[in-house]
Design a protein around this motif. Structure first.
Motif, PDB file in Angstrom:
ATOM      1  N   GLY A 163      20.030  65.997  34.693  1.00 50.40           N
ATOM      2  CA  GLY A 163      21.391  66.509  34.702  1.00 50.40           C
ATOM      3  C   GLY A 163      22.320  65.800  35.654  1.00 50.40           C
ATOM      4  N   SER A 164      21.786  64.915  36.478  1.00 48.04           N
ATOM      5  CA  SER A 164      22.638  64.192  37.419  1.00 48.04           C
ATOM      6  C   SER A 164      23.234  62.963  36.735  1.00 48.04           C
ATOM      7  CB  SER A 164      21.837  63.776  38.655  1.00 48.04           C
ATOM      8  OG  SER A 164      20.825  62.857  38.286  1.00 48.04           O
ATOM      9  N   PRO A 165      24.314  62.406  37.307  1.00 49.67           N
ATOM     10  CA  PRO A 165      24.915  61.207  36.717  1.00 49.67           C
ATOM     11  C   PRO A 165      24.161  59.951  37.117  1.00 49.67           C
ATOM     12  CG  PRO A 165      26.181  61.897  38.608  1.00 49.67           C
ATOM     13  CD  PRO A 165      25.101  62.932  38.421  1.00 49.67           C
ATOM     14  N   LYS A 192      26.417  60.582  32.133  1.00 47.57           N
ATOM     15  CA  LYS A 192      27.033  61.750  32.773  1.00 47.57           C
ATOM     16  C   LYS A 192      25.965  62.764  33.168  1.00 47.57           C
ATOM     17  CE  LYS A 192      31.497  61.381  30.444  1.00 47.57           C
ATOM     18  NZ  LYS A 192      32.467  62.029  29.519  1.00 47.57           N
ATOM     19  N   LYS A 193      24.912  62.869  32.329  1.00 42.28           N
ATOM     20  CA  LYS A 193      23.836  63.829  32.599  1.00 42.28           C
ATOM     21  C   LYS A 193      22.515  63.233  32.144  1.00 42.28           C
ATOM     22  CE  LYS A 193      26.355  68.222  32.252  1.00 42.28           C
ATOM     23  NZ  LYS A 193      26.409  69.557  31.566  1.00 42.28           N
TER      24      LYS A 193
END
Lengths: 113, 113
Positions: free
Chosen positions: A16-18, A79-80
Motif C-alpha cells: 500500500g505504500s508508494p 501509488k500503492k
C-alpha cells in the motif's frame, strides 16, 4: 563513456505504500530507455519503454507507471504497492537502431511486505 | 505469450567440460539474437550476439549457434570455468520490433570446480 545509474539497490516497502525508482543515463543523447522486472523464478519481463521525453509505452497492465521527465531520466512509480510487485527491477538503455542490445543498470531488489 | 523460451532452468557442469545452453523461439521474423550473463544482484551484461544471416559466431570460449529452420539457438562455453556460474538469458528481436528485445526465462549455470 556511457554509464547508467539506478537506485536504490535494495528497498523494503509495506503493502500500500508508494514507490519511486530512478534511473539516469550519462554520456549519450536520445537513448531508448526500458524498465524490466525479474520476478522470482521468471525471466525478464518488459514493463515500460520510452523513445523520448514524455513518450511511454506500457507492455504489461499493472499498478505501476513510468515517466520520462528528462531525456536521460526514467522513473518507475506506484501509488500503492502490492505483494506481487516484489522483484528485481532493471533499468536499461540502448542507442536507437543499435544491434548490441541493451546496457543494464545494476538493478533494484524490491521486497513488498 | 513467451516468444523466447529457455526450457532448462538450471544446468550443472564440471569445470573444464563444455556447457551447452539452449534457447527456442517462436517468431520466425526474429533476425538478431543475443546472450546475456547475469550475476546475482547485478544487471545482465552482454555476452555474444548473432545475426540471422549467420549460423555461428565465436568469441573466445563462447560460441553461439543458430538453427533458423528449427528456431533454435544455443550457447556453447568451452572450457567451462567456475566464474561462468551465472544466469544466462537469450534475447531476440525482429526488424519490426525496433530495438525491443524479447528475453527468455534464463538458465542458471553452475560450474563445479
Amino acid at each position: 563513456s556511457q554509464t547508467i545509474h539506478q537506485w536504490p539497490a535494495t528497498l523494503v516497502q509495506p503493502v500500500g505504500s508508494p514507490l519511486s525508482l530512478e534511473c539516469t543515463v550519462e554520456g549519450t543523447s536520445n537513448p531508448n530507455l526500458y524498465w524490466y522486472r525479474q520476478a522470482a523464478g521468471r525471466g525478464l519481463q518488459l514493463l515500460f519503454y520510452s523513445v523520448g521525453i514524455g513518450q511511454i509505452s506500457s507492455e504489461v497492465p499493472q499498478n505501476l507507471s513510468a515517466s520520462r521527465p528528462q531525456d536521460r531520466q526514467f522513473i518507475l512509480s506506484s501509488k500503492k504497492l502490492l505483494l506481487s510487485d516484489s522483484g528485481f527491477y532493471l533499468c536499461a538503455w540502448s542507442v536507437r537502431r543499435d544491434h548490441y542490445g541493451y546496457t543494464f543498470g545494476s538493478g533494484t531488489r524490491l521486497t513488498v511486505v | 505469450d513467451q516468444q523466447v523460451k529457455q526450457n532448462s532452468p538450471s544446468l550443472s557442469v564440471q569445470e573444464g567440460r563444455i556447457s551447452i545452453l539452449n534457447c527456442d523461439y517462436t517468431n520466425s521474423m526474429f533476425d538478431y539474437f543475443l546472450w546475456y550473463k547475469k550475476y546475482p544482484a547485478e544487471g545482465p551484461t552482454f555476452l555474444i550476439s548473432i545475426s540471422s544471416i549467420k549460423d555461428k559466431n565465436e568469441d573466445g570460449r563462447f560460441t553461439v549457434f543458430l538453427n533458423k529452420s528449427a528456431k533454435h539457438l544455443s550457447l556453447h562455453i568451452v572450457p567451462s570455468q567456475p566464474g561462468d556460474s551465472a544466469v544466462y538469458f537469450c534475447a531476440a528481436k525482429s526488424f519490426n520490433t525496433g530495438n525491443q528485445f524479447y528475453f527468455g526465462t534464463g538458465t542458471s549455470l553452475t560450474v563445479i570446480p
